[in-house]
Design a protein around this motif. Structure first.
Motif, PDB file in Angstrom:
ATOM      1  N   LEU A 438       0.831  -1.199   0.000  1.00 46.62           N
ATOM      2  CA  LEU A 438       0.000   0.000   0.000  1.00 46.62           C
ATOM      3  C   LEU A 438       0.867   1.250   0.000  1.00 46.62           C
ATOM      4  O   LEU A 438       0.548   2.236  -0.655  1.00 46.62           O
ATOM      5  N   ARG A 557     -16.280   1.255  -5.658  1.00 45.03           N
ATOM      6  CA  ARG A 557     -15.484   2.032  -4.713  1.00 45.03           C
ATOM      7  C   ARG A 557     -14.527   1.126  -3.934  1.00 45.03           C
ATOM      8  O   ARG A 557     -13.361   1.472  -3.719  1.00 45.03           O
ATOM      9  N   VAL A 558     -15.028  -0.051  -3.537  1.00 41.90           N
ATOM     10  CA  VAL A 558     -14.177  -0.988  -2.793  1.00 41.90           C
ATOM     11  C   VAL A 558     -13.046  -1.501  -3.665  1.00 41.90           C
ATOM     12  O   VAL A 558     -11.890  -1.588  -3.235  1.00 41.90           O
ATOM     13  N   ASP A 561     -10.089   0.752  -3.994  1.00 39.85           N
ATOM     14  CA  ASP A 561      -9.279   1.027  -2.802  1.00 39.85           C
ATOM     15  C   ASP A 561      -7.874   0.452  -2.975  1.00 39.85           C
ATOM     16  O   ASP A 561      -7.708  -0.708  -3.393  1.00 39.85           O
ATOM     17  N   GLN A 565      -6.628  -3.513  -3.864  1.00 39.75           N
ATOM     18  CA  GLN A 565      -5.820  -3.825  -5.038  1.00 39.75           C
ATOM     19  C   GLN A 565      -4.522  -4.526  -4.654  1.00 39.75           C
ATOM     20  O   GLN A 565      -4.078  -5.448  -5.339  1.00 39.75           O
TER      21      GLN A 565
END
Length: 593
Positions: A438, A557-558, A561, A565
């Motif tokens: 992330l 939307r999820v 994120d 991903q």
């Protein structure tokens, strides 16, 4: 009715017991003042020998405890009995319970000796250390005392057997201080027999004591348990058993390796009798090649512990993710006759040993050096989370194998799942990896205003009437018009909505004309007349279409994120599983409830 009890002393044969009629006649003579017949003199107990002409007695009978000091592993019970005897607080009924071979019947006989011992001079009283020399001690040890009656409840289960006891307890002891009834496997008595015994068990004569022994105490009625003093005999620890077996080997003149005795103690599972039977077999298994020594190798072969090395190889292949080696080992074990369910259970046992070793500071209690080394190595290499995950996977596989029509195929598939899971990171490592991914992931720019397609619910927001269409649907449903309410929610697109007026379009695919039903339902729900017509133009999405649109927007939307991903990048082929719940912003009655 009373079964013959095996001799527990050193005499090779048991003297014949007097018949029940003779016992009662002797008791009546003592009760009415006639001189009691003296007990027959005790024959000299010959020393056990394996010489020709004398039967060999197995170790489990030869080394039965003759004093409480020889009763190993039950110190709390011995201490309680000693205090009760010293203070004169003796119960009228005792219950000994525990697994097989921990000394229940032997304890009952020792209590009988302790209560009836008179000492070498004939002047002693009840003692926790019976002398073993007086006539009562010797007669009880040889199983010939007229006032110590043993009954096997497994073969005397009926009320008539108990009725004989009830009749006999009225008569005083013939030659002993107490008349003692030892009832083995007492849980086998029938309900009628228990009920017949209750009153006598609660208020027996002062000269009577009851001693019960059972392996299944949960089968005894609560009314019986409340009338006895209960002693739960514990399993004997493996270390205590090993020392006990070493002492017996020294008395027998047999040399045995410490590792071999450790294997015997582990196989006994806390039972002295089971361990002595295995030790007897191990001594007989030793041959001239080892000089008569009980060796570790011979005991391992005798007990089938050689399969444990195969179990460890299978466990190592699971941890290494070696699917081919794992399947070969399973096939080899199955060809040797190992049940697939037992194979999975053995792997669970090994996993449990690793977990206990981790908690215990890295020291294993396995019976062999090789197994201890392997278990301690796995305990040091694996994390607690990996061990617990492995346990859960094997537990799930165990349930699958037990219920599967083909246990072998099910076991192979379950263990393949374990090998594949061995490559996956644990939750802590996974969270760390996802955090790193992330941090390295590029930021996703937000879409400019006016760019892209907005959800259908947003596009139609300007055409939504001021009247709450969802609330109007709820009113129709409250009036009992469920079919019309569902039609309004799922298939109607509102073009115009005002008090008393509804213009609508139907979702494509509906052929019926619901105008009349809508008019009637709305009049019943609101109490006013409605003008309902099917119009032209672009209507607002139906409530169902609006919910689906919001659900799709939430999914997009999820998926956008960065953390999601990163998870998909770490686990190729993963799927997003949606939870069934009411989407935010949809205020239908069925969802709200």
């Amino acid at each position: 009715m009373f079964g013959d009890s095996p001799p527990i002393g050193d005499s090779p044969q048991e003297p014949e017991r007097p018949a029940v009629a003779e016992l009662e006649a002797a008791g009546q003579a003592a009760m009415f003042g006639d001189p009691a017949p003296a007990s027959p003199p005790a024959p000299a107990a010959p020393q056990p020998s394996t010489a020709e002409g004398q039967a060999y007695r197995v170790l489990a009978r030869k080394y039965r405890p003759q004093t409480f000091s020889q009763l190993i592993g039950q110190e709390p019970m011995v201490r309680t009995l000693g205090n009760a005897i010293a203070r004169g607080r003796l119960a009228h009924a005792f219950l000994m319970t525990g697994v097989r071979g921990v000394g229940k019947t032997s304890t009952a006989r020792l209590i009988a000796k302790a209560l009836n011992c008179v000492g070498p001079d004939g002047q002693g009283g009840p003692t926790i250390d019976p002398c073993g020399q007086c006539e009562p001690c010797r007669a009880i040890a040889e199983g010939r005392h007229i006032d110590v009656i043993e009954m096997d409840a497994a073969s005397h289960t009926g009320v008539n057997d108990v009725r004989e006891i009830i009749e006999a307890v009225r008569y005083a002891a013939v030659s002993a201080r107490y008349k003692i009834y030892i009832i083995d496997e007492v849980h086998m008595l029938s309900n009628s027999a228990f009920n017949a015994l209750l009153k006598t068990l609660e208020e027996p004569p002062a000269h009577v004591k009851f001693l019960f022994a059972t392996t299944e105490v949960d089968k005894l009625p609560v009314t019986v348990l409340s009338r006895t003093q209960r002693f739960d005999l514990r399993r004997i620890p493996a270390a205590t058993l090993r020392e006990h077996f070493a002492s017996i080997c020294r008395q027998e003149g047999v040399e045995a390796e410490d590792e071999a005795l450790g294997m015997v103690a582990a196989a006994a599972e806390g039972s002295v009798r089971d361990g002595l039977s295995i030790l007897d077999q191990a001594i007989a298994h030793a041959d001239a090649d080892t000089g008569g020594v009980v060796t570790e190798e011979r005991v391992r072969d005798m007990l089938g512990l050689a399969d444990k090395s195969a179990r460890r190889r299978l466990f190592a292949s699971l941890l290494g993710g070696e699917a081919g080696a794992m399947l070969d080992e399973v096939e080899r074990q199955y060809a040797l006759g190992v049940d697939p369910l037992a194979l999975v259970r053995s792997l669970m046992d090994l996993t449990h040993q690793v977990a206990v070793t981790q908690v215990g500071g890295g020291t294993s209690s396995a019976p062999t050096l090789e197994e201890r080394a392997d278990v301690e190595g796995w305990a040091a290499r694996l994390s607690p989370g990996q061990v617990h995950r492995l346990w859960q996977l094997l537990l799930k596989g165990h349930d699958e194998v037990r219920a599967a029509p083909d246990p072998l195929a099910s076991a192979q598939m379950a263990l393949l799942r374990v090998t594949h899971a061995a490559d996956l990171p644990d939750p802590g490592t996974l969270a760390s990896q996802l955090s790193d991914m992330l941090a390295r992931a590029p930021a996703i720019p937000a879409a400019p205003a006016g760019e892209g397609s907005a959800p259908a619910a947003v596009q139609a927001e300007a055409s939504v009437p001021s009247i709450d269409w969802a609330a109007l649907c709820d009113q129709v449903e409250d009036r009992g018009r469920l079919r019309v309410a569902n039609l309004m929610r799922d298939w109607l697109r509102v073009v115009e909505l005002a008090p008393g007026r509804l213009v609508y379009q139907l979702v494509p695919g509906i052929g019926d004309e619901p105008t009349a039903d809508l008019r009637d339902a709305l009049r019943e729900a609101t109490g006013i007349k409605w003008q309902v017509e099917r119009g032209e133009g672009e209507g607002a999405p139906s409530l169902r279409e609006e919910a689906e649109s919001l659900k799709h927007a939430e999914r997009e939307r999820v998926l956008a994120d960065p953390l999601v991903q990163a998870a998909f990048a770490a686990f190729p082929g993963a799927e997003l599983i949606e939870e069934e719940r009411a989407p935010a912003g949809v205020a239908t009655r069925s969802r709200a409830q």
